[in-house]
Design an enzyme around this catalytic site. Structure first.
Site, short mmCIF file in Angstrom:
data_model
loop_
_atom_site.label_atom_id
_atom_site.label_comp_id
_atom_site.label_asym_id
_atom_site.label_seq_id
_atom_site.Cartn_x
_atom_site.Cartn_y
_atom_site.Cartn_z
N GLU A 144 0.63 -1.24 0.12
CA GLU A 144 0.09 -0.10 -0.03
C GLU A 144 1.00 1.37 0.04
O GLU A 144 1.78 1.27 0.75
CB GLU A 144 -0.98 -0.01 1.06
CG GLU A 144 -1.82 1.09 1.19
CD GLU A 144 -2.56 1.32 2.60
OE1 GLU A 144 -3.81 1.96 2.83
OE2 GLU A 144 -2.13 0.42 3.72
N LYS A 147 -9.62 2.67 -3.30
CA LYS A 147 -10.06 2.08 -2.00
C LYS A 147 -11.73 2.51 -1.67
O LYS A 147 -11.91 4.00 -2.08
CB LYS A 147 -9.24 2.71 -1.05
CG LYS A 147 -9.68 1.98 0.43
CD LYS A 147 -8.79 2.43 1.60
CE LYS A 147 -8.89 1.65 2.90
NZ LYS A 147 -8.05 1.77 3.89
N CYS A 159 -5.62 -2.46 2.50
CA CYS A 159 -5.75 -2.24 4.04
C CYS A 159 -6.83 -3.03 4.84
O CYS A 159 -6.88 -4.13 4.32
CB CYS A 159 -5.69 -0.89 4.13
SG CYS A 159 -5.10 -0.64 6.26
#
Length: 533
Positions: free
Chosen positions: A289, A353, A407
Site C-alpha cells: 500500500e 479504495k 488495507c
C-alpha cells in the site's frame, strides 16, 4: 466450579464490573498472535455467570431492570477491546508531537464505543433469559446480532469479531466456508459459553452436549476438508507466479519527503532480484500500500524506471496515491489506490479504495474537527482521501482477474461477497508499519486468511513491514515473509474453489437462524409467564 459460579453470580457493584473487565481482557488471548482459544471458554462461561446475577430493580422499567446486564456486557467488551486493540495507539506515535494527545482516545475511546455493542448484546440476552439451557441460545443469538451491527454502524469496524477466536488455524477455519463469518459468531459464543452450564443441573446439561457436538462437527469438517481435497500440485505448477516485495520501510521515513527517492529505489532493487535457483521469472510483481511515494501520473521518470526494471511481459501492481480533478490546480481529489503497470511503463489498470478508515484516511464531520486543527492521521493532504463509489477489478493482459482490497477492507466480509463469481484471487495490499511490533499486524493477517477460506479464493497479501504471504483457499500459507523481514518471495497464485453456498444464502441462513432462536426464546418466555400466573 459450583462455588466459583455462585461467587460470580452473587458479585455486585464495582467488583462485578471489574470481573467483567478482567475476563473480557482475558478473552482477547484467544486472538492472534496468542491464539489461546481456550481463554474464550473461560471468559464466556464467567460472562454467563455474571449475567445470572445481573438483575435490576423490577420497578425501574424495562431499561432500568436490564441496565445491570448492559453494564456487565459493556465492561466485558471494554476489557476485550482494550486488550485486543491497544496497538491502534501506535499510529499516533509516528508523529507524536502532533497526535500524542489523542492516545487515551485510541486506547480507551474506541474500545468504549465498540463495547456498547457487547453491552446491548448482554442486555438483549437478559430480556430473553431463562433458567435452563435456552439462556445459551439467548446469549449466542444476541452477540451474533450485535456483531452484525458492529460491521456497518457508523461505517463499521468488525475487527476481532468473536467468531475469529474459534478459527485460530486452518483446521478450525474450514467451517466458515459453509457458515460465513456472521453465523460463525453465533456458533462461537454458543460453544464458548457452554461450560458455564455445567453448574446448572440437568435442565442445562443438554445445551452443553449440543455445544460439544457442534464443536466436534466444526473440527470434523475441518479435518475432512483438509484431508480429502484434490491435490494442488498440478494446478500450482501451471499458475502465474507472483513476487511479493516486502521493503520494510520505517513509517517515519515513509512520511519524510527527503526519503521518497530512496524508498522508490529500494522497491525497484527488490523487483530486479533474480528468482531463486530453478525458480520461474515472476509474471506479476506486487508492492505494498502507498509504496509509490509520489503522484505517479505527475512523474514520468518514475514510470520510465519501472519500465526499465520490469522484464518483458511482467506486470507491476503497486499501491499509490491517485489524484483526480476537473481542474489540475483547484479542488483535487485524492484516492488510496492500486495501479497496474506493464513493462512498457504504461498504467493499464487502477482501483481505488472504497471503504476508508475514519480519522485515519478521512475525517467524519471534517468542518467540526478542522476547527481544532485535527487532520486525518494517514492522509497528509487537505480533506484526506476520497472513497471510490464502486470496486474495480484488476484484469491482467493474460486475463487473470484480481479483486483488490486495500488495507483493512479485507476484514469486512461483505466487501468480498462477489469475489468468487467475479475474480480469480484477492490482492490485499496494506501498510501495517503504522502499528509497530504489536499484535495488530498479526490480527490483520489472521483476518485475511479467514477471508480466503470464507470465499474459497487464493489471497496474495503484501504488507510493507509484514506479514506478507500467498494464502490458498484453505487458509494455508504457500509462501510468506514474517513481520519485519526485508526481502521478497515468489510463488504461484492458488486456484479458487467453487462455493457451496453463495454469500447471499449464508446471510439468509444467518437471519433465519437468528429469527428462529429469538422466536423460540419469546415463546418460552411467554409460556413461562403464563404458567407462573
Amino acid at each position: 466450579m459450583e462455588r466459583i459460579a455462585a461467587h460470580m453470580t452473587l458479585s455486585s457493584g464495582l467488583y462485578r464490573f471489574g470481573l467483567a473487565f478482567v475476563f473480557g481482557a482475558f478473552a482477547a488471548l484467544a486472538l492472534a498472535p496468542v491464539n489461546l482459544f481456550i481463554a474464550a471458554f473461560v471468559s464466556f462461561s464467567v460472562l454467563l455467570w455474571l449475567l445470572e446475577g445481573a438483575v435490576g430493580n423490577p420497578s425501574s422499567g424495562i431499561i432500568g431492570r436490564n441496565m445491570p446486564a448492559f453494564l456487565v456486557g459493556w465492561a466485558f467488551g471494554l476489557g476485550y477491546f482494550v486488550a485486543g486493540l491497544w496497538w491502534t495507539a501506535n499510529a499516533l506515535l509516528v508523529e507524536a508531537d502532533e497526535y500524542a494527545w489523542a492516545l487515551p482516545l485510541a486506547i480507551f475511546g474506541l474500545p468504549a464505543y465498540l463495547a456498547i455493542f457487547y453491552g446491548l448484546a448482554t442486555m438483549l440476552a437478559r430480556l430473553f433469559w431463562t433458567d435452563g439451557g435456552l439462556r445459551l441460545f439467548s446469549l449466542a443469538a444476541a452477540f451474533g446480532l450485535m456483531e452484525w451491527l458492529r460491521g456497518f454502524v457508523l461505517t463499521g469496524f468488525p475487527w476481532n469479531a468473536i467468531g475469529q477466536a474459534l478459527m485460530p488455524f486452518p483446521l478450525m477455519m474450514q467451517s466458515v466456508f459453509l457458515t460465513g463469518s456472521l453465523l460463525m459468531n453465533v456458533i462461537a459464543v454458543f460453544i464458548f459459553a457452554s461450560p458455564g452450564l455445567l453448574v446448572g443441573g440437568r435442565r442445562s446439561s443438554w445445551a452443553f452436549i449440543v455445544a460439544m457436538l457442534l464443536l466436534g462437527a466444526h473440527l470434523g469438517y475441518g479435518a475432512y476438508r483438509l484431508n480429502f481435497r484434490e491435490p494442488e500440485s498440478t494446478q500450482l505448477a501451471a499458475a502465474p507466479v507472483v513476487r511479493i516485495v516486502q521493503p520494510m520501510i520505517d513509517q517515519a521515513a515513509k512520511i519524510n519527503d527527503s526519503e521518497r527517492g530512496r524508498i522508490f529505489e529500494e522497491h525497484l532493487a527488490l523487483t530486479r532480484e533474480p528468482p531463486p535457483a530453478g525458480g520461474k521469472v515472476p509474471d506479476i510483481i506486487l508492492w505494498p500500500e502507498t509504496s509509490i511515494p509520489f503522484i505517479l501520473t505527475r512523474n514520468p521518470d518514475a514510470l520510465s524506471k519501472i519500465a526499465d526494471t520490469l522484464s518483458d511481459g511482467q506486470i507491476l501492481i503497486a499501491g499509490a496515491v491517485r489524484v483526480e480533478s476537473d481542474n489540475a490546480i483547484d479542488n483535487p481529489r485524492f484516492y488510496n489506490s492500486i495501479y497496474m503497470i506493464d513493462s512498457q511503463g504504461q498504467i493499464i489498470g487502477a482501483a481505488d479504495k472504497v471503504h476508508l478508515v475514519p480519522f485515519g484516511e478521512y475525517l467524519p464531520l471534517e468542518t467540526l474537527w478542522s476547527k481544532i486543527g485535527l487532520t486525518a492521521i494517514a492522509a497528509d493532504m487537505p480533506g484526506g482521501y476520497s472513497a471510490a463509489t464502486n470496486r474495480q477489478l484488476l484484469t491482467t493482459p493474460a486475463g487473470l482477474k484480481l479483486w483488490p482490497l486495500i488495507c483493512y477492507e479485507v476484514v469486512f466480509p461483505e466487501l468480498s461477497s462477489d469475489v468468487n463469481e467475479r475474480a480469480d484471487a484477492i490482492v490485499n495490499v496494506t501498510n501495517d508499519g503504522w502499528f509497530g511490533n504489536s499484535s495488530g499486524p498479526y490480527q490483520h493477517f489472521q483476518q485475511a486468511r479467514i477471508r480466503a477460506v470464507e470465499f474459497g479464493v487464493g489471497l496474495i497479501r503484501n504488507s510493507n513491514s509484514g506479514i506478507s504471504a500467498i494464502i490458498n483457499p484453505y487458509g494455508e500459507l504457500l509462501k510468506g515473509l514474517d513481520y519485519q523481514v526485508k526481502g521478497f518471495v515468489d510463488g504461484p497464485i492458488p486456484h479458487k474453489i467453487l462455493p457451496i453456498l453463495h454469500e447471499r444464502t449464508r446471510f439468509l441462513n444467518f437471519g433465519l437462524i437468528e429469527l428462529l432462536i429469538f422466536a423460540t426464546l419469546l415463546f418460552s418466555r411467554v409460556s413461562f409467564i403464563f404458567n407462573r400466573n
